[in-house]
Scaffold this motif. Structure first.
Motif, PDB file in Angstrom:
ATOM      1  N   GLU A   1       0.964  -0.865   0.071  1.00 28.77           N
ATOM      2  CA  GLU A   1       0.111  -0.082  -0.198  1.00 28.77           C
ATOM      3  C   GLU A   1       1.130   1.291   0.253  1.00 28.77           C
ATOM      4  OE1 GLU A   1      -3.071   0.242  -0.498  1.00 28.77           O
ATOM      5  OE2 GLU A   1      -3.724  -2.004   0.189  1.00 28.77           O
ATOM      6  N   ARG A   2       0.783   2.164  -0.950  1.00 30.07           N
ATOM      7  CA  ARG A   2       1.654   3.307  -1.082  1.00 30.07           C
ATOM      8  C   ARG A   2       1.352   4.419   0.285  1.00 30.07           C
ATOM      9  NH1 ARG A   2       0.331   3.089  -6.890  1.00 30.07           N
ATOM     10  NH2 ARG A   2       2.228   2.488  -7.958  1.00 30.07           N
ATOM     11  N   ALA A   3       0.159   4.110   0.757  1.00 27.95           N
ATOM     12  CA  ALA A   3      -0.261   5.217   1.831  1.00 27.95           C
ATOM     13  C   ALA A   3       0.669   4.820   3.229  1.00 27.95           C
ATOM     14  CB  ALA A   3      -1.612   4.730   2.392  1.00 27.95           C
ATOM     15  N   GLU A   4       1.129   3.239   3.075  1.00 24.05           N
ATOM     16  CA  GLU A   4       1.948   3.026   4.217  1.00 24.05           C
ATOM     17  C   GLU A   4       3.428   3.394   3.869  1.00 24.05           C
ATOM     18  OE1 GLU A   4       1.253   1.262   6.873  1.00 24.05           O
ATOM     19  OE2 GLU A   4      -1.105   1.286   6.315  1.00 24.05           O
ATOM     20  N   ILE A   5       3.602   3.718   2.781  1.00 21.08           N
ATOM     21  CA  ILE A   5       5.042   4.086   2.306  1.00 21.08           C
ATOM     22  C   ILE A   5       5.127   5.496   2.908  1.00 21.08           C
ATOM     23  CG2 ILE A   5       6.767   4.501   0.582  1.00 21.08           C
ATOM     24  CD1 ILE A   5       5.667   2.260  -1.089  1.00 21.08           C
ATOM     25  N   PHE A   6       4.057   6.387   2.059  1.00 24.04           N
ATOM     26  CA  PHE A   6       3.987   7.461   2.414  1.00 24.04           C
ATOM     27  C   PHE A   6       3.952   7.988   4.000  1.00 24.04           C
ATOM     28  CE2 PHE A   6       1.231  11.502   3.378  1.00 24.04           C
ATOM     29  CZ  PHE A   6       2.240  12.555   3.009  1.00 24.04           C
ATOM     30  N   ALA A   7       3.095   7.313   4.752  1.00 24.23           N
ATOM     31  CA  ALA A   7       3.034   7.251   6.332  1.00 24.23           C
ATOM     32  C   ALA A   7       4.616   7.553   6.943  1.00 24.23           C
ATOM     33  CB  ALA A   7       2.163   6.317   6.875  1.00 24.23           C
ATOM     34  N   ALA A   8       5.402   6.555   6.356  1.00 22.50           N
ATOM     35  CA  ALA A   8       6.780   6.285   7.276  1.00 22.50           C
ATOM     36  C   ALA A   8       7.597   7.617   6.684  1.00 22.50           C
ATOM     37  CB  ALA A   8       7.543   5.255   6.521  1.00 22.50           C
ATOM     38  N   HIS A   9       7.234   8.353   5.785  1.00 21.98           N
ATOM     39  CA  HIS A   9       8.157   9.662   5.469  1.00 21.98           C
ATOM     40  C   HIS A   9       7.412  10.937   5.452  1.00 21.98           C
ATOM     41  CE1 HIS A   9      10.614   6.296   4.146  1.00 21.98           C
ATOM     42  NE2 HIS A   9      10.136   5.897   3.159  1.00 21.98           N
ATOM     43  N   ARG A  10       6.161  11.060   6.035  1.00 21.78           N
ATOM     44  CA  ARG A  10       5.396  11.856   6.064  1.00 21.78           C
ATOM     45  C   ARG A  10       6.194  13.261   6.675  1.00 21.78           C
ATOM     46  NH1 ARG A  10      -0.317  12.810   6.285  1.00 21.78           N
ATOM     47  NH2 ARG A  10      -0.522  10.385   6.444  1.00 21.78           N
ATOM     48  N   TRP A  11       6.733  13.043   7.599  1.00 29.41           N
ATOM     49  CA  TRP A  11       7.466  13.982   8.487  1.00 29.41           C
ATOM     50  C   TRP A  11       8.678  14.664   7.634  1.00 29.41           C
ATOM     51  CZ3 TRP A  11      12.780  13.560   9.252  1.00 29.41           C
ATOM     52  CH2 TRP A  11      13.331  12.391   9.055  1.00 29.41           C
ATOM     53  N   MET A  12       9.354  14.127   6.550  1.00 24.98           N
ATOM     54  CA  MET A  12      10.247  14.663   5.669  1.00 24.98           C
ATOM     55  C   MET A  12       9.769  14.881   4.277  1.00 24.98           C
ATOM     56  SD  MET A  12      13.194  11.476   4.975  1.00 24.98           S
ATOM     57  CE  MET A  12      13.663  12.617   3.800  1.00 24.98           C
ATOM     58  N   ALA A  13       8.943  14.324   4.067  1.00 21.92           N
ATOM     59  CA  ALA A  13       8.493  14.498   2.275  1.00 21.92           C
ATOM     60  C   ALA A  13       6.935  14.637   2.140  1.00 21.92           C
ATOM     61  CB  ALA A  13       8.996  13.221   1.687  1.00 21.92           C
ATOM     62  N   PRO A  14       6.458  15.534   2.856  1.00 23.51           N
ATOM     63  CA  PRO A  14       4.892  15.826   2.741  1.00 23.51           C
ATOM     64  C   PRO A  14       4.550  15.824   1.128  1.00 23.51           C
ATOM     65  CG  PRO A  14       6.068  17.693   3.695  1.00 23.51           C
ATOM     66  CD  PRO A  14       6.981  16.588   3.574  1.00 23.51           C
ATOM     67  N   GLY A  15       5.323  16.460   0.490  1.00 24.98           N
ATOM     68  CA  GLY A  15       5.054  16.624  -1.007  1.00 24.98           C
ATOM     69  C   GLY A  15       4.834  15.275  -1.682  1.00 24.98           C
ATOM     70  N   LEU A  16       4.879  14.172  -1.140  1.00 25.20           N
ATOM     71  CA  LEU A  16       4.869  12.779  -2.039  1.00 25.20           C
ATOM     72  C   LEU A  16       3.402  12.296  -1.739  1.00 25.20           C
ATOM     73  CD1 LEU A  16       7.884  11.089  -1.132  1.00 25.20           C
ATOM     74  CD2 LEU A  16       7.408  12.167  -3.100  1.00 25.20           C
ATOM     75  N   LYS A  17       2.507  13.157  -0.944  1.00 26.51           N
ATOM     76  CA  LYS A  17       1.182  12.677  -0.727  1.00 26.51           C
ATOM     77  C   LYS A  17       0.378  12.468  -2.002  1.00 26.51           C
ATOM     78  CE  LYS A  17      -2.812  13.685   1.970  1.00 26.51           C
ATOM     79  NZ  LYS A  17      -3.576  14.826   3.047  1.00 26.51           N
ATOM     80  N   GLY A  18       0.665  13.225  -3.139  1.00 27.19           N
ATOM     81  CA  GLY A  18      -0.156  13.071  -4.155  1.00 27.19           C
ATOM     82  C   GLY A  18       0.125  11.616  -4.823  1.00 27.19           C
ATOM     83  N   LEU A  19       1.342  11.139  -4.614  1.00 28.55           N
ATOM     84  CA  LEU A  19       1.749   9.783  -5.325  1.00 28.55           C
ATOM     85  C   LEU A  19       1.352   8.742  -4.366  1.00 28.55           C
ATOM     86  CD1 LEU A  19       5.305  10.676  -6.362  1.00 28.55           C
ATOM     87  CD2 LEU A  19       3.244  10.679  -7.852  1.00 28.55           C
ATOM     88  N   ALA A  20       0.778   8.668  -3.260  1.00 30.85           N
ATOM     89  CA  ALA A  20       0.369   7.811  -2.156  1.00 30.85           C
ATOM     90  C   ALA A  20      -1.243   7.320  -2.445  1.00 30.85           C
ATOM     91  CB  ALA A  20       0.513   8.378  -0.875  1.00 30.85           C
ATOM     92  N   ARG A  21      -1.321   6.738  -3.690  1.00 32.58           N
ATOM     93  CA  ARG A  21      -2.616   6.120  -4.075  1.00 32.58           C
ATOM     94  C   ARG A  21      -2.500   4.931  -4.442  1.00 32.58           C
ATOM     95  NH1 ARG A  21      -3.054  11.379  -6.420  1.00 32.58           N
ATOM     96  NH2 ARG A  21      -2.661  10.311  -8.474  1.00 32.58           N
ATOM     97  N   GLY A  22      -3.317   4.091  -4.098  1.00 34.26           N
ATOM     98  CA  GLY A  22      -3.376   2.675  -4.696  1.00 34.26           C
ATOM     99  C   GLY A  22      -1.981   1.849  -4.116  1.00 34.26           C
ATOM    100  N   ARG A  23      -1.672   0.781  -4.993  1.00 32.27           N
ATOM    101  CA  ARG A  23      -0.618  -0.151  -4.496  1.00 32.27           C
ATOM    102  C   ARG A  23       0.529  -0.210  -5.577  1.00 32.27           C
ATOM    103  NH1 ARG A  23      -4.490  -5.211  -3.434  1.00 32.27           N
ATOM    104  NH2 ARG A  23      -5.699  -4.378  -1.787  1.00 32.27           N
TER     105      ARG A  23
END
Length: 481
Positions: free
Chosen positions: A23-45
């Motif tokens: 799940e891409r949301a799980e990847i983003f959750a691990a890096h939200r603190w340093m790379a919030p701009g990646l949120k737009g890519l955190a969809r799907g798998r």
């Protein structure tokens, strides 16, 4: 061309995608603190290889799948395209050839160093008909840096195509290949992650100029208007790039083939063949399919769909994976403390490996020529107590034989990179019982009588010497298999 017509062209295609989809949301959750701009890519798998999968094993599965749809066909040439081949000085394509049981005189080769490696091989095969059947396989297991956009975008997987004389599903109309040392990304030898340049520049200077020019030249060569293209397949970092190129060339937006980015991700050098597989399955007889692949230049291949049905099917939806730490462990980006049970020397005796080559590579046992009993491994004597014939064994591969679980053990103490360690006795239809590991399995999936199929996997890694051993494992048969 109809199903009864014989000719030269594309005979079959297939895709292999690993079971696990992170799940891409799980990847983003691990890096939200340093790379919030990646949120737009955190969809799907995105598809991720299991610990025992690499570019070779995934290529074997794609090759087996495409050849399964062409019974009796033996490739005279095997090309393996990848930028993530496990061996720098060993013929990776030769490992694939051995696993699929290709003839000893089949030519095996590795092609690499470009995301266009597979499309260029396909273009060559279609332009230069050979006497035999060519099997083209592309496979990627790229490892991007954590917290990078690529970590969210890339996926693992493989795809295959067969070219030759028979009943083609598509025929070659025209093709153009343009070489340009346009560096949009690169990866130094020995490095894991790519270094990429700014996406807008790549789109405007690369795709919009180099790719558009190659596509226009291909269509001109064929005397075809862009609006006549019914399926347009082109791997690109974003869907918008495909739309821009199609619009500039004059191809209808409805012709765009899905990149399947939401559930799989970008498969690198395998993406052109994967998208071609999608295109030929969607196309109808007479449809024009345009495949374009960009990377240090551009390949453009125009095909016409025939009335021959596509063999095989498409990959399943996979299994959702939410453990980001597991992914980092599988890719070797984090070193976990596995305890003393993991402290072992997995040195391979290469002389013994060659002596047992057929048994290991093709899961080859023996069938008694006197009574028909199948056994593994093959021995001088038949194991049937009512026969016991001497020197009566004929080679018999168990790789494609249906099987079921006879007994099983779930071990939480024994070391495996993906606990628990599942293994048990496997009973093969037609004869043969083997103690085997279970791959891509959870304890609740294994029970006595569970139907199984065989998969080619990494058996273990020798980290001291940089070697890996391959062998066959059993996995439950699922609806999509």
């Amino acid at each position: 061309m109809h199903a009864t017509d014989a000719g030269f062209g594309l005979l079959a295609t297939s895709r292999y995608v690993p079971l696990l989809r992170l799940e891409r949301a799980e990847i983003f959750a691990a890096h939200r603190w340093m790379a919030p701009g990646l949120k737009g890519l955190a969809r799907g798998r995105r598809a991720i290889a299991n610990w025992d999968e690499d570019a070779v094993t995934m290529a074997v599965e794609a090759a087996r799948d495409v050849l399964r749809g062409l019974p009796g066909v033996a490739p005279s040439s095997i090309s393996l395209a990848s930028t993530t081949l496990p061996f720098a000085d060993r013929l990776n394509g030769g490992i694939v050839a051995a696993a699929i049981g290709a003839p000893a005189d089949a030519v095996a080769r590795d092609v690499a160093s470009s995301l266009r490696a597979a499309s260029t091989e396909l273009l060559r095969a279609l332009r230069e008909p050979q006497a035999g059947i060519e099997l083209l396989v592309a496979s990627e297991r790229r490892v991007p840096r954590p917290a990078s956009a690529q970590e969210l975008v890339l996926g693992h997987g493989a795809a295959a195509a067969v070219v030759g004389t028979g009943n083609p599903i598509a025929t070659h109309v025209a093709s153009v290949s343009v070489q340009a040392d346009f560096v949009d990304r690169f990866r130094e030898t020995g490095a894991d992650a790519d270094y990429g340049w700014e996406e807008r520049w790549v789109r405007d200077e690369g795709y919009s100029k180099i790719a558009v020019d190659a596509i226009a030249r291909c269509l001109k060569q064929a005397g075809v208007e862009p609006a006549a293209v019914t399926r347009f397949a082109m791997p690109a970092p974003t869907g918008k790039t495909n739309e821009v190129v199609a619009r500039r060339v004059g191809i209808a937006a409805t012709a765009l083939v899905s990149t399947e980015s939401e559930n799989v991700g970008d498969l690198g050098s395998a993406q052109p063949l994967a998208m071609l597989d999608v295109a030929v399955r969607e196309a109808k007889e007479g449809d024009l399919i345009l495949l374009a692949a960009f990377g240090n230049g551009c390949d453009a291949i125009l095909l016409r769909r025939t009335g021959v049905p596509c063999p095989g099917g498409k990959p399943g939806a996979g299994r959702a994976e939410t453990a980001y730490m597991k992914y980092l462990s599988f890719t070797g980006q984090i070193a976990l403390d596995w305890g003393m049970r993991a402290e072992m020397d997995n040195k391979t005796a290469l002389s013994a490996a060659w002596r047992d080559h057929a048994r290991i590579a093709r899961f080859e046992g023996g069938r008694c020529s006197k009574c028909g009993t199948v056994q593994f491994p093959s021995l001088r004597f038949c194991v049937n107590p009512d026969c016991r014939a001497e020197d009566s064994q004929e080679p018999a591969s168990l790789a494609d034989a249906p099987a079921r679980v006879l007994s099983f053990t779930c071990d939480y103490l024994g070391y495996t990179p993906h606990p628990p360690f599942l293994f048990g006795h496997v009973d093969f239809e037609g004869g043969g019982r083997v103690l085997m590991e279970f791959a891509d399995s959870t304890p609740d999936e294994i029970a006595v009588g569970t139907p199984l199929r065989m998969v080619y996997r990494v058996k273990d890694y020798d980290s001291k010497r940089g070697f890996r051993r391959y062998f066959w494992k059993a996995t439950p048969v699922r609806k999509e298999d």
